[in-house]
Design a protein around this motif. Sequence first.
Motif, PDB file in Angstrom:
ATOM      1  N   UNK A  94       0.835  -1.205   0.000  1.00 22.09           N
ATOM      2  CA  UNK A  94       0.000   0.000   0.000  1.00 22.09           C
ATOM      3  C   UNK A  94       0.864   1.247   0.000  1.00 22.09           C
ATOM      4  N   UNK A  95       1.956   1.241   0.773  1.00 25.67           N
ATOM      5  CA  UNK A  95       2.834   2.412   0.840  1.00 25.67           C
ATOM      6  C   UNK A  95       3.660   2.592  -0.434  1.00 25.67           C
ATOM      7  N   UNK A  96       4.022   1.499  -1.084  1.00 23.20           N
ATOM      8  CA  UNK A  96       4.870   1.585  -2.269  1.00 23.20           C
ATOM      9  C   UNK A  96       4.101   1.941  -3.534  1.00 23.20           C
ATOM     10  N   UNK A  97       2.776   1.956  -3.468  1.00 19.02           N
ATOM     11  CA  UNK A  97       1.988   2.270  -4.657  1.00 19.02           C
ATOM     12  C   UNK A  97       2.364   3.632  -5.246  1.00 19.02           C
ATOM     13  N   UNK A  98       2.663   4.609  -4.402  1.00 24.53           N
ATOM     14  CA  UNK A  98       3.084   5.938  -4.849  1.00 24.53           C
ATOM     15  C   UNK A  98       4.407   6.321  -4.197  1.00 24.53           C
ATOM     16  N   UNK A  99       5.325   5.353  -4.168  1.00 18.86           N
ATOM     17  CA  UNK A  99       6.607   5.598  -3.513  1.00 18.86           C
ATOM     18  C   UNK A  99       7.438   6.636  -4.242  1.00 18.86           C
ATOM     19  N   UNK A 100       7.280   6.752  -5.542  1.00 14.87           N
ATOM     20  CA  UNK A 100       8.019   7.725  -6.354  1.00 14.87           C
ATOM     21  C   UNK A 100       7.070   8.867  -6.706  1.00 14.87           C
ATOM     22  N   UNK A 101       7.404  10.121  -6.379  1.00 22.09           N
ATOM     23  CA  UNK A 101       6.507  11.242  -6.694  1.00 22.09           C
ATOM     24  C   UNK A 101       6.192  11.306  -8.191  1.00 22.09           C
ATOM     25  N   UNK A 102       4.915  11.500  -8.494  1.00 26.55           N
ATOM     26  CA  UNK A 102       4.491  11.608  -9.880  1.00 26.55           C
ATOM     27  C   UNK A 102       4.328  10.285 -10.593  1.00 26.55           C
ATOM     28  N   UNK A 103       4.393   9.155  -9.857  1.00 23.68           N
ATOM     29  CA  UNK A 103       4.297   7.839 -10.474  1.00 23.68           C
ATOM     30  C   UNK A 103       3.421   6.947  -9.619  1.00 23.68           C
ATOM     31  N   UNK A 104       2.474   6.246 -10.250  1.00 23.02           N
ATOM     32  CA  UNK A 104       1.643   5.273  -9.560  1.00 23.02           C
ATOM     33  C   UNK A 104       1.916   3.892 -10.150  1.00 23.02           C
TER      34      UNK A 104
END
Length: 522
Positions: free
Chosen positions: A151-161
């Motif tokens: 759940x936390x890694x779904x948007x771990x990189x800003x601007x990327x899902x």
Amino acid sequence: MDERPETELISIPATPRGVSTPEIQTPSGQRSPRPPSKEAKSSSAWTPTSFISPRFLSPIGTPMKRVLINMKGYLEEMGHLTKLNPQDAWLPITESRNGNAHYAAFHNLNAGVGFQALVLPVAFSFLGWSWGTLSLTIAYFWQLYTLWILVQLHEAVPGKRYNRYVELAQAAFGERLGVWLALFPTVYLSAGTATALILIGGETMKLFFQIVCGPLCSSNPLTTVEWYLVFTSLCIVLSQLPNLNSIAGLSLVGAVTAITYSTMVWVLSVSQPRPPTISYEPLPLPSFSASLFAALNALGIIAFAFRGHNLVLEIQATMPSTFKHPAHVPMWKGAKVAYFFIAMCLFPVSIGGFWAYGNLMPSGGILNALYAFHSHDIPRGLLAMSFLLVVFNCLSSFQIYSMPVFDSFEAGYTSRTNRPCSIWVRSGFRVFYGFISFFIGVALPFLSSLAGLLGGLTLPVTFAYPCFMWVLIKKPTKYSFNWYFNWILGWLGIAFSLAFSIGGIWSMVNSGLKLKFFKPPT
């Protein structure tokens, strides 16, 4: 209209000069996004608040500063620029992004509770009270931790899902290695579960018909294979719903029926007199190696009970996400509610079922034991209701486990044709997949009893890969507790996967265990 709440910068190949690409309606009514202009492409590195910094604001007067700050707050409230593939607007998982915490709870419950709960008492018959309860408890909290990681890694990189499990694996392990590590177990888990659901659903429909019809049944009833075909046809009809959000109602039905029949089965089992020859000692086997492999197979059955992690990112992808309201907040709320009810189903079924039948538990699980031992003691209507609830749950679970496969089929089509699937193409894919699963089930009718092997082969998806992904993407301080903890859990998961797979294979080829498994209870 496009209901996506995010403002999106879309990067796609440039079209020839003078050729316009109109908006295209997807089969479910969504619009595919227009290609960006050259100005939009040139500003792909720009973020909505990048120019609103103290250095930029310092020479500007107070009124202008207030306007810019208000604009910054508005942009943060309304959304952020997320680079998405325009193909996502055409695919079943990401076509609709109006999910919420309730949908997340429904989907996670539907994926997390099902027929695999009914075979947990079989694992206890080989492990006994202490090891069975301890193993189930450890597995539950371990998979709850890895669920939080995903759940936390779904948007771990800003601007990327990361909308799919394979995409996150590629981000963590690399483009090629990520596909090799994640594609096989996730596809195998989805397709294998769908095939097993056809077998279990068809057999349960046959038993339901026999209970309801009784002595009035015709002299030429449907064969088991024909019941498989009936169940597959119902699955294909329901699979015509276009995307993951559209099956939220089916997931609710699947969740309610799973909770209901799980509770009914263990309550009915413990309320009836126990067989006189019952024993709670682990099943005696001729050698130490046989006992060891049987225990490994039982642990694989427990691991298979927690098999829904290949759908976590896909479920979260159906939710809107903004700076102030990221998708992981409603997703985690829904997941916590779902796994509370999952615990309320798995633990009573495994403990109550083992208490009621001990090591007399047949390989089919507690539902088969209830029918074999108490079919004449329980009112026929109540027994028929429990079987009917299992059928409804299997029909609902087939949809959510098949959705990633539908998504893969349509992704291949849209990437080749650069246009969304028509209704007929989409329906054709789903009819094809349904009948392929049916033919595999007919060719391998013992697939539904291979929970240990399935659990071992797919265990890394739930217990190992998320820990590695956390270390490789989040990069915690080297040699810190977080670093050691995740590396140890990950490698333990890989070791358990190998061991449980060996135990599952041994349980198939060992003739003595087969005789025990398929010997009808007396």
